[in-house]
Design a protein around this motif. Structure first.
Motif, PDB file in Angstrom:
ATOM      1  N   ARG A 185      91.651  62.958  86.939  1.00 14.69           N
ATOM      2  CA  ARG A 185      90.768  63.495  87.981  1.00 14.69           C
ATOM      3  C   ARG A 185      89.311  63.211  87.644  1.00 14.69           C
ATOM      4  O   ARG A 185      88.522  62.777  88.497  1.00 14.69           O
ATOM      5  N   ASP A 186      88.941  63.475  86.388  1.00 12.47           N
ATOM      6  CA  ASP A 186      87.553  63.286  85.968  1.00 12.47           C
ATOM      7  C   ASP A 186      87.140  61.817  86.023  1.00 12.47           C
ATOM      8  O   ASP A 186      85.952  61.511  86.222  1.00 12.47           O
ATOM      9  N   ALA A 187      88.106  60.910  85.836  1.00 15.06           N
ATOM     10  CA  ALA A 187      87.817  59.474  85.867  1.00 15.06           C
ATOM     11  C   ALA A 187      87.804  58.923  87.282  1.00 15.06           C
ATOM     12  O   ALA A 187      87.590  57.718  87.481  1.00 15.06           O
ATOM     13  N   GLY A 188      88.022  59.784  88.267  1.00  9.89           N
ATOM     14  CA  GLY A 188      87.983  59.348  89.655  1.00  9.89           C
ATOM     15  C   GLY A 188      89.226  58.625  90.114  1.00  9.89           C
ATOM     16  O   GLY A 188      89.176  57.861  91.096  1.00  9.89           O
ATOM     17  N   VAL A 189      90.338  58.843  89.422  1.00 11.23           N
ATOM     18  CA  VAL A 189      91.600  58.220  89.805  1.00 11.23           C
ATOM     19  C   VAL A 189      92.234  59.071  90.909  1.00 11.23           C
ATOM     20  O   VAL A 189      92.602  60.223  90.684  1.00 11.23           O
ATOM     21  N   SER A 190      92.350  58.516  92.094  1.00 13.26           N
ATOM     22  CA  SER A 190      92.939  59.278  93.196  1.00 13.26           C
ATOM     23  C   SER A 190      94.436  59.454  92.951  1.00 13.26           C
ATOM     24  O   SER A 190      95.099  58.559  92.436  1.00 13.26           O
ATOM     25  N   GLY A 191      94.944  60.621  93.291  1.00 16.59           N
ATOM     26  CA  GLY A 191      96.344  60.841  92.974  1.00 16.59           C
ATOM     27  C   GLY A 191      96.984  62.005  93.688  1.00 16.59           C
ATOM     28  O   GLY A 191      96.304  62.874  94.244  1.00 16.59           O
ATOM     29  N   TYR A 192      98.304  61.997  93.641  1.00 16.10           N
ATOM     30  CA  TYR A 192      99.098  63.160  94.033  1.00 16.10           C
ATOM     31  C   TYR A 192      99.421  63.872  92.730  1.00 16.10           C
ATOM     32  O   TYR A 192     100.273  63.424  91.960  1.00 16.10           O
ATOM     33  N   TYR A 193      98.720  64.955  92.448  1.00 14.28           N
ATOM     34  CA  TYR A 193      98.827  65.641  91.162  1.00 14.28           C
ATOM     35  C   TYR A 193      99.564  66.963  91.339  1.00 14.28           C
ATOM     36  O   TYR A 193      99.187  67.790  92.170  1.00 14.28           O
ATOM     37  N   ARG A 194     100.587  67.161  90.530  1.00 12.16           N
ATOM     38  CA  ARG A 194     101.353  68.399  90.654  1.00 12.16           C
ATOM     39  C   ARG A 194     102.107  68.674  89.347  1.00 12.16           C
ATOM     40  O   ARG A 194     102.969  67.882  88.942  1.00 12.16           O
ATOM     41  N   LEU A 195     101.762  69.776  88.688  1.00 12.41           N
ATOM     42  CA  LEU A 195     102.559  70.280  87.578  1.00 12.41           C
ATOM     43  C   LEU A 195     103.567  71.255  88.176  1.00 12.41           C
ATOM     44  O   LEU A 195     103.181  72.179  88.904  1.00 12.41           O
ATOM     45  N   THR A 196     104.841  71.058  87.891  1.00 13.02           N
ATOM     46  CA  THR A 196     105.883  71.881  88.507  1.00 13.02           C
ATOM     47  C   THR A 196     106.559  72.775  87.472  1.00 13.02           C
ATOM     48  O   THR A 196     106.489  72.540  86.263  1.00 13.02           O
ATOM     49  N   SER A 197     107.249  73.780  87.990  1.00 15.30           N
ATOM     50  CA  SER A 197     107.776  74.852  87.140  1.00 15.30           C
ATOM     51  C   SER A 197     109.171  74.602  86.605  1.00 15.30           C
ATOM     52  O   SER A 197     109.707  75.438  85.883  1.00 15.30           O
ATOM     53  N   ARG A 198     109.805  73.501  86.998  1.00 13.67           N
ATOM     54  CA  ARG A 198     111.190  73.230  86.617  1.00 13.67           C
ATOM     55  C   ARG A 198     112.105  74.391  87.030  1.00 13.67           C
ATOM     56  O   ARG A 198     113.077  74.709  86.354  1.00 13.67           O
ATOM     57  N   GLY A 199     111.771  75.033  88.122  1.00 12.63           N
ATOM     58  CA  GLY A 199     112.594  76.114  88.636  1.00 12.63           C
ATOM     59  C   GLY A 199     112.298  77.490  88.059  1.00 12.63           C
ATOM     60  O   GLY A 199     112.896  78.479  88.472  1.00 12.63           O
ATOM     61  N   ASN A 200     111.361  77.570  87.108  1.00 11.09           N
ATOM     62  CA  ASN A 200     110.996  78.856  86.506  1.00 11.09           C
ATOM     63  C   ASN A 200     109.856  79.472  87.315  1.00 11.09           C
ATOM     64  O   ASN A 200     108.680  79.206  87.082  1.00 11.09           O
ATOM     65  N   ARG A 201     110.207  80.318  88.264  1.00 10.86           N
ATOM     66  CA  ARG A 201     109.209  80.856  89.187  1.00 10.86           C
ATOM     67  C   ARG A 201     108.215  81.779  88.496  1.00 10.86           C
ATOM     68  O   ARG A 201     107.124  82.035  89.021  1.00 10.86           O
ATOM     69  N   ASP A 202     108.551  82.276  87.321  1.00 13.31           N
ATOM     70  CA  ASP A 202     107.651  83.178  86.603  1.00 13.31           C
ATOM     71  C   ASP A 202     106.343  82.508  86.195  1.00 13.31           C
ATOM     72  O   ASP A 202     105.339  83.199  85.978  1.00 13.31           O
ATOM     73  N   ILE A 203     106.351  81.179  86.044  1.00 14.76           N
ATOM     74  CA  ILE A 203     105.125  80.503  85.597  1.00 14.76           C
ATOM     75  C   ILE A 203     104.350  79.890  86.762  1.00 14.76           C
ATOM     76  O   ILE A 203     103.284  79.315  86.554  1.00 14.76           O
ATOM     77  N   GLU A 204     104.870  80.014  87.975  1.00 12.86           N
ATOM     78  CA  GLU A 204     104.182  79.452  89.127  1.00 12.86           C
ATOM     79  C   GLU A 204     102.996  80.338  89.526  1.00 12.86           C
ATOM     80  O   GLU A 204     103.146  81.562  89.644  1.00 12.86           O
ATOM     81  N   ASP A 205     101.840  79.700  89.710  1.00 10.75           N
ATOM     82  CA  ASP A 205     100.673  80.438  90.206  1.00 10.75           C
ATOM     83  C   ASP A 205     100.081  79.766  91.445  1.00 10.75           C
ATOM     84  O   ASP A 205      99.113  80.269  92.014  1.00 10.75           O
ATOM     85  N   ASN A 206     100.642  78.618  91.838  1.00 15.34           N
ATOM     86  CA  ASN A 206     100.184  77.855  93.002  1.00 15.34           C
ATOM     87  C   ASN A 206      98.721  77.446  92.902  1.00 15.34           C
ATOM     88  O   ASN A 206      98.069  77.164  93.914  1.00 15.34           O
ATOM     89  N   GLU A 207      98.201  77.456  91.688  1.00 14.12           N
ATOM     90  CA  GLU A 207      96.879  76.917  91.411  1.00 14.12           C
ATOM     91  C   GLU A 207      96.987  75.774  90.404  1.00 14.12           C
ATOM     92  O   GLU A 207      96.420  74.706  90.589  1.00 14.12           O
ATOM     93  N   LEU A 208      97.743  76.017  89.340  1.00  9.52           N
ATOM     94  CA  LEU A 208      98.008  74.980  88.345  1.00  9.52           C
ATOM     95  C   LEU A 208      99.476  74.583  88.351  1.00  9.52           C
ATOM     96  O   LEU A 208      99.800  73.393  88.339  1.00  9.52           O
ATOM     97  N   ILE A 209     100.356  75.552  88.399  1.00  6.93           N
ATOM     98  CA  ILE A 209     101.804  75.309  88.374  1.00  6.93           C
ATOM     99  C   ILE A 209     102.392  75.624  89.742  1.00  6.93           C
ATOM    100  O   ILE A 209     102.192  76.722  90.274  1.00  6.93           O
ATOM    101  N   PHE A 210     103.142  74.651  90.283  1.00  4.25           N
ATOM    102  CA  PHE A 210     103.696  74.778  91.626  1.00  4.25           C
ATOM    103  C   PHE A 210     105.222  74.672  91.584  1.00  4.25           C
ATOM    104  O   PHE A 210     105.795  74.206  90.593  1.00  4.25           O
ATOM    105  N   PRO A 211     105.888  75.070  92.665  1.00  4.75           N
ATOM    106  CA  PRO A 211     107.348  74.883  92.731  1.00  4.75           C
ATOM    107  C   PRO A 211     107.715  73.404  92.662  1.00  4.75           C
ATOM    108  O   PRO A 211     106.882  72.521  92.939  1.00  4.75           O
ATOM    109  N   ASN A 212     108.968  73.146  92.318  1.00  6.84           N
ATOM    110  CA  ASN A 212     109.453  71.771  92.259  1.00  6.84           C
ATOM    111  C   ASN A 212     109.386  71.110  93.633  1.00  6.84           C
ATOM    112  O   ASN A 212     109.465  71.790  94.664  1.00  6.84           O
TER     113      ASN A 212
END
Length: 357
Positions: A185-212
């Motif tokens: 992101r900082d280097a200006g590389v355009s992308g579809y960026y998504r860290l997913t929870s691998r099905g563990n909904r407890d770690i999802e915050d929809n800011e950094l970690i999203f559903p699969n």
């Protein structure tokens, strides 16, 4: 060559072996047999992905474990040919020495693994034609990757900053993916960026970690990107999404080239099939402990500047239109020829034939 495949369900269920078994059935007239596999599946010290076949009466074993230190030594003794994905010769020798099976090392051949639904990713597949016909990339990178925890939300320091916590595989896994994404992101590389929870909904915050993502949405994200970012660290091997990216005609990016051996016709080359962010660090050495799976990880503490430098290097490469077009064409040729089921079936038969005759 008469080929018999054990465990017919492996050709039907979504798993590592479906693509391989269907290739052998279609192109080599392999047939399924109902008799039990020659040995029970290995489940200790951990579940072991494996399958058996018989080629002209000779037993062939396929070891698709993603653990480079894990071998089914009973199967190795019984079979005539042992195909091993994620093969590292040094680690293999240590594992066999520990098990007292060194005399069977010559049976081991390197192999590759395939995504279970790989046929659907072919450019001529019905799904691909319906969803993506004529689609051109609109962004640079697709980086969709699962994490097991959310250490940022817990307020923990990164293992890559000065004064950070001790390195262990779990923390390294999370922070490597986080910092790679931030550096792009900082280097200006355009992308579809998504860290997913691998099905563990407890770690999802929809800011950094999203559903699969669903498989179709993940395919769409890759097709609409010029490259797929594939994290290889700390494991130093390729996940099956590499085969998916290749089949979709998209070269990929890794932090570090995998340390495992690939069969010669399947070998992937930097700046041809993939780009590498970092190089010249990390390896397995004589201090690795066959009893400790964590020892077979690359856990070098990189400075954050290395992430910035690596991302900037990738950004420059992606701006090189001739390089991107060349790599894309090379990947398309690879998927059409090397990853084709006919080639896979022929390669397996050739290798077995050399060993048993």
């Amino acid at each position: 060559m008469q080929i018999e495949l054990f465990e017919p369900y492996l050709a039907r269920e979504k798993g590592f072996f479906r693509y391989l078994f269907r290739a052998l059935i279609r192109y080599k007239n392999a047939r399924m047999v109902s008799e039990p596999r020659p040995l029970p599946r290995l489940v200790k010290p951990r579940e072991h992905a494996s399958a058996w076949a018989r080629f002209d009466g000779h037993l062939v074993f396929f070891d698709f474990s993603d653990h480079i230190f894990l071998y089914d030594t009973d199967a190795l003794k019984k079979c005539d040919v042992y195909f091993k994905t994620n093969l590292h010769r040094g680690v293999a020798r240590k594992a066999l020495e520990k098990a007292g099976s060194q005399e069977h090392e010559s049976k081991i051949l390197p192999f590759v693994w395939f995504a279970p639904n790989l046929a659907a990713y072919r450019p001529d597949s019905l799904l691909n034609r319906l969803m993506f016909l004529g689609t051109k990339p609109s962004r640079d990178v697709c980086h969709v990757v699962g994490v097991y925890d959310n250490y940022l939300a817990k307020g923990e320091k990164s293992v890559f900053v000065s004064g950070g916590p001790p390195i262990d595989p779990a923390h390294y896994h999370f922070w490597m993916r986080y910092h790679v994404q931030q550096a792009f992101r900082d280097a200006g590389v355009s992308g579809y960026y998504r860290l997913t929870s691998r099905g563990n909904r407890d770690i999802e915050d929809n800011e950094l970690i999203f559903p699969n993502l669903s498989e179709r949405k993940f395919m769409k994200a890759m097709v609409e990107s010029r490259f797929t970012m594939i994290n290889t660290l700390p494991h130093a091997l390729l996940p099956w999404k590499a085969s998916e990216s290749l089949m979709l005609g998209r070269p990929f990016i890794v932090e570090r080239s995998p340390l495992v051996e690939m069969p010669e016709p399947f070998q992937l080359r930097p700046n041809v099939h993939f780009l590498e962010m970092f190089s010249g660090f990390g390896d397995f050495d004589d201090k690795t402990d066959v009893e400790d799976p964590h020892s077979y990880r690359i856990l070098d503490r990189l400075q954050l500047d290395r992430f910035r430098e690596g991302a900037e290097k990738i950004a420059v490469a992606i701006k090189d239109r001739e390089l991107v077009e060349y790599m894309t064409e090379q990947v398309r040729q690879y998927s059409a020829t090397i990853l084709s089921p006919g080639f896979v079936a022929e390669y397996v038969c050739e290798q077995v034939n050399v060993r048993i005759h």
